[in-house]
Design a protein around this motif. Structure first.
Motif, short mmCIF file in Angstrom:
data_model
loop_
_atom_site.label_atom_id
_atom_site.label_comp_id
_atom_site.label_asym_id
_atom_site.label_seq_id
_atom_site.Cartn_x
_atom_site.Cartn_y
_atom_site.Cartn_z
N ILE A 15 57.18 -32.76 -81.27
CA ILE A 15 57.85 -33.81 -80.50
C ILE A 15 57.14 -35.14 -80.72
O ILE A 15 56.07 -35.36 -80.19
CB ILE A 15 57.89 -33.45 -79.00
N LYS A 16 57.77 -35.98 -81.50
CA LYS A 16 57.20 -37.30 -81.78
C LYS A 16 58.00 -38.42 -81.15
O LYS A 16 57.57 -39.58 -81.13
CB LYS A 16 57.12 -37.54 -83.30
N SER A 17 59.20 -38.08 -80.63
CA SER A 17 60.08 -39.08 -80.01
C SER A 17 61.10 -38.36 -79.14
O SER A 17 61.33 -37.16 -79.31
CB SER A 17 60.79 -39.90 -81.08
N PRO A 18 61.75 -39.09 -78.24
CA PRO A 18 62.83 -38.48 -77.45
C PRO A 18 63.95 -37.93 -78.35
O PRO A 18 64.57 -36.92 -78.02
CB PRO A 18 63.33 -39.62 -76.58
N ASP A 76 63.67 -36.38 -81.10
CA ASP A 76 63.32 -35.03 -81.55
C ASP A 76 63.82 -33.99 -80.55
O ASP A 76 64.33 -32.94 -80.93
CB ASP A 76 61.80 -34.87 -81.73
N HIS A 97 58.16 -37.91 -73.87
CA HIS A 97 59.34 -37.87 -74.75
C HIS A 97 60.42 -36.96 -74.17
O HIS A 97 61.62 -37.29 -74.23
CB HIS A 97 58.95 -37.41 -76.15
N ASN A 119 62.05 -38.83 -71.24
CA ASN A 119 62.94 -39.90 -71.72
C ASN A 119 64.20 -39.34 -72.38
O ASN A 119 65.28 -39.92 -72.22
CB ASN A 119 62.19 -40.82 -72.66
N ALA A 120 64.07 -38.22 -73.04
CA ALA A 120 65.26 -37.59 -73.65
C ALA A 120 66.21 -37.09 -72.58
O ALA A 120 67.42 -37.33 -72.65
CB ALA A 120 64.83 -36.43 -74.55
#
Length: 73
Positions: free
Chosen positions: A30-33, A35, A65, A68-69
């Motif tokens: 998980i590097k960003s929402p 993902d 993340h 935020n997702a």
């Protein structure tokens, strides 16, 4: 979400995931929402179970993340 991949709980969780043939997303992936959203979409995820080491805090990047997702869904 783990920072100790050798703990009993983490190993047990990974074993149960494989045993039940459930999709999983490791915190290291998980590097960003996006993902999280992409993984949920690709696997048609409706319910999410988040497991992790006790030492993980809400400041962990994967937690941020995921939060935020889920806000965007």
């Amino acid at each position: 979400i783990a920072n100790n991949w050798t703990s009993f709980g983490t190993k047990a969780t990974q074993r149960f995931i494989k045993q039940e043939r459930k999709p999983s997303l490791l915190s290291t992936q998980i590097k960003s929402p996006e993902d999280v959203i992409n993984w949920m979409t690709e696997n048609n995820i409706r319910t999410i179970n988040i497991a992790g080491n006790r030492s993980i805090t809400k400041q962990h990047p994967a937690i941020i993340h995921i939060y935020n997702a889920l806000k965007t869904l």
